[in-house]
Design a protein around this motif. Sequence first.
Motif, PDB file in Angstrom:
ATOM      1  N   TYR A   1      -1.625   4.492   5.007  1.00 19.06           N
ATOM      2  CA  TYR A   1      -2.346   3.581   5.891  1.00 19.06           C
ATOM      3  C   TYR A   1      -3.581   4.294   6.418  1.00 19.06           C
ATOM      4  CZ  TYR A   1       1.680   0.424   6.275  1.00 19.06           C
ATOM      5  OH  TYR A   1       2.695  -0.460   6.013  1.00 19.06           O
ATOM      6  N   GLN A   2      -4.628   3.518   6.655  1.00 20.14           N
ATOM      7  CA  GLN A   2      -5.790   4.057   7.352  1.00 20.14           C
ATOM      8  C   GLN A   2      -5.751   3.487   8.759  1.00 20.14           C
ATOM      9  OE1 GLN A   2      -9.592   3.389   5.510  1.00 20.14           O
ATOM     10  NE2 GLN A   2     -10.468   5.119   6.602  1.00 20.14           N
ATOM     11  N   ILE A   3      -5.880   4.373   9.737  1.00 14.34           N
ATOM     12  CA  ILE A   3      -5.852   3.960  11.139  1.00 14.34           C
ATOM     13  C   ILE A   3      -7.260   3.505  11.520  1.00 14.34           C
ATOM     14  CG2 ILE A   3      -5.369   4.685  13.498  1.00 14.34           C
ATOM     15  CD1 ILE A   3      -3.555   6.903  12.165  1.00 14.34           C
ATOM     16  N   LEU A   4      -7.355   2.256  11.968  1.00 12.71           N
ATOM     17  CA  LEU A   4      -8.650   1.680  12.315  1.00 12.71           C
ATOM     18  C   LEU A   4      -8.986   1.969  13.776  1.00 12.71           C
ATOM     19  CD1 LEU A   4      -8.119  -1.718  10.499  1.00 12.71           C
ATOM     20  CD2 LEU A   4      -9.229   0.341   9.616  1.00 12.71           C
ATOM     21  N   ASN A   5     -10.204   1.699  14.157  1.00 10.13           N
ATOM     22  CA  ASN A   5     -10.676   2.006  15.512  1.00 10.13           C
ATOM     23  C   ASN A   5      -9.854   1.350  16.616  1.00 10.13           C
ATOM     24  OD1 ASN A   5     -12.713   3.591  14.505  1.00 10.13           O
ATOM     25  ND2 ASN A   5     -14.222   1.950  14.507  1.00 10.13           N
ATOM     26  N   ASP A   6      -9.378   0.143  16.383  1.00  8.84           N
ATOM     27  CA  ASP A   6      -8.637  -0.557  17.424  1.00  8.84           C
ATOM     28  C   ASP A   6      -7.137  -0.282  17.343  1.00  8.84           C
ATOM     29  OD1 ASP A   6      -8.325  -1.907  15.071  1.00  8.84           O
ATOM     30  OD2 ASP A   6      -8.821  -3.874  15.855  1.00  8.84           O
ATOM     31  N   ALA A   7      -6.761   0.872  16.824  1.00  4.67           N
ATOM     32  CA  ALA A   7      -5.372   1.345  16.748  1.00  4.67           C
ATOM     33  C   ALA A   7      -4.505   0.513  15.812  1.00  4.67           C
ATOM     34  CB  ALA A   7      -4.737   1.434  18.131  1.00  4.67           C
ATOM     35  N   GLN A   8      -5.118  -0.320  14.981  1.00  3.84           N
ATOM     36  CA  GLN A   8      -4.368  -1.035  13.955  1.00  3.84           C
ATOM     37  C   GLN A   8      -4.424  -0.229  12.673  1.00  3.84           C
ATOM     38  OE1 GLN A   8      -5.749  -5.019  13.510  1.00  3.84           O
ATOM     39  NE2 GLN A   8      -4.876  -5.691  15.436  1.00  3.84           N
ATOM     40  N   MET A   9      -3.482  -0.514  11.778  1.00  2.00           N
ATOM     41  CA  MET A   9      -3.439   0.219  10.518  1.00  2.00           C
ATOM     42  C   MET A   9      -3.664  -0.740   9.357  1.00  2.00           C
ATOM     43  SD  MET A   9      -0.445   3.059  11.082  1.00  2.00           S
ATOM     44  CE  MET A   9       0.886   1.919  10.928  1.00  2.00           C
ATOM     45  N   GLU A  10      -4.403  -0.257   8.361  1.00  2.00           N
ATOM     46  CA  GLU A  10      -4.661  -1.029   7.155  1.00  2.00           C
ATOM     47  C   GLU A  10      -4.002  -0.306   5.984  1.00  2.00           C
ATOM     48  OE1 GLU A  10      -8.405  -2.475   4.371  1.00  2.00           O
ATOM     49  OE2 GLU A  10      -8.789  -1.316   6.165  1.00  2.00           O
ATOM     50  N   LEU A  11      -3.209  -1.029   5.210  1.00  4.47           N
ATOM     51  CA  LEU A  11      -2.559  -0.455   4.040  1.00  4.47           C
ATOM     52  C   LEU A  11      -3.609  -0.191   2.971  1.00  4.47           C
ATOM     53  CD1 LEU A  11       0.142   0.231   2.598  1.00  4.47           C
ATOM     54  CD2 LEU A  11       0.149  -2.115   1.761  1.00  4.47           C
ATOM     55  N   ILE A  12      -3.746   1.086   2.556  1.00 11.64           N
ATOM     56  CA  ILE A  12      -4.724   1.401   1.513  1.00 11.64           C
ATOM     57  C   ILE A  12      -4.060   1.855   0.215  1.00 11.64           C
ATOM     58  CG2 ILE A  12      -6.620   1.843   3.108  1.00 11.64           C
ATOM     59  CD1 ILE A  12      -6.170   4.828   2.718  1.00 11.64           C
ATOM     60  N   GLN A  13      -2.750   2.164   0.275  1.00 12.72           N
ATOM     61  CA  GLN A  13      -1.999   2.442  -0.956  1.00 12.72           C
ATOM     62  C   GLN A  13      -0.545   2.067  -0.740  1.00 12.72           C
ATOM     63  OE1 GLN A  13      -2.265   6.071  -3.612  1.00 12.72           O
ATOM     64  NE2 GLN A  13      -0.320   6.479  -2.589  1.00 12.72           N
ATOM     65  N   LYS A  14      -0.042   1.226  -1.635  1.00 11.47           N
ATOM     66  CA  LYS A  14       1.386   0.917  -1.605  1.00 11.47           C
ATOM     67  C   LYS A  14       2.136   2.111  -2.165  1.00 11.47           C
ATOM     68  CE  LYS A  14       1.203  -4.074  -2.125  1.00 11.47           C
ATOM     69  NZ  LYS A  14       1.756  -5.226  -2.844  1.00 11.47           N
ATOM     70  N   GLY A  15       3.330   2.335  -1.655  1.00 11.60           N
ATOM     71  CA  GLY A  15       4.181   3.379  -2.195  1.00 11.60           C
ATOM     72  C   GLY A  15       4.717   2.949  -3.554  1.00 11.60           C
ATOM     73  N   ILE A  16       4.789   3.863  -4.477  1.00 14.86           N
ATOM     74  CA  ILE A  16       5.358   3.606  -5.802  1.00 14.86           C
ATOM     75  C   ILE A  16       6.713   4.296  -5.804  1.00 14.86           C
ATOM     76  CG2 ILE A  16       5.067   3.824  -8.293  1.00 14.86           C
ATOM     77  CD1 ILE A  16       2.839   2.177  -6.909  1.00 14.86           C
ATOM     78  N   VAL A  17       7.803   3.515  -5.940  1.00 12.14           N
ATOM     79  CA  VAL A  17       9.134   4.051  -5.759  1.00 12.14           C
ATOM     80  C   VAL A  17      10.096   3.593  -6.858  1.00 12.14           C
ATOM     81  CG1 VAL A  17       8.824   4.105  -3.258  1.00 12.14           C
ATOM     82  CG2 VAL A  17       9.935   2.140  -4.306  1.00 12.14           C
ATOM     83  N   ILE A  18      11.208   4.293  -6.934  1.00 10.45           N
ATOM     84  CA  ILE A  18      12.332   3.908  -7.785  1.00 10.45           C
ATOM     85  C   ILE A  18      13.485   3.546  -6.855  1.00 10.45           C
ATOM     86  CG2 ILE A  18      14.000   4.683  -9.514  1.00 10.45           C
ATOM     87  CD1 ILE A  18      11.716   6.465 -10.613  1.00 10.45           C
ATOM     88  N   VAL A  19      14.104   2.404  -7.144  1.00 11.41           N
ATOM     89  CA  VAL A  19      15.186   1.877  -6.299  1.00 11.41           C
ATOM     90  C   VAL A  19      16.462   1.806  -7.126  1.00 11.41           C
ATOM     91  CG1 VAL A  19      15.976  -0.189  -5.087  1.00 11.41           C
ATOM     92  CG2 VAL A  19      13.597   0.548  -4.864  1.00 11.41           C
TER      93      VAL A  19
END
Length: 100
Positions: A79-97
């Motif tokens: 996530y990238q933390i934006l100026n107003d303390a919100q977070m923007e997803l910039i990369q989804k996790g790639i996982v094995i379930v």
Amino acid sequence: MINIINQVFEIEYKLRQKNEDVADRNIKRIYHELETAGYKVINPINRAYKETDTDIEASLAGPLKGALKVTRVLKPIIYQILNDAQMELIQKGIVIVEGE
């Protein structure tokens, strides 16, 4: 920056596979610096998996009986933390379930 984060994550994974903890302090310091620079890195290992998860892309492996959980993380959630303390997803996790 995403490529650098992924490389640090992969180095950390390889060291843990070899039970090497000589760089733990350094890796924690790098993650701290990344957070100071406005990035939050999340390792979803052992997290319960739901089809409604929007921050990971999962490959299903093995028998899918019982509760599903993340058993391997190929790329972390970033996530990238934006100026107003919100977070923007910039990369989804790639996982094995897998099922338990």
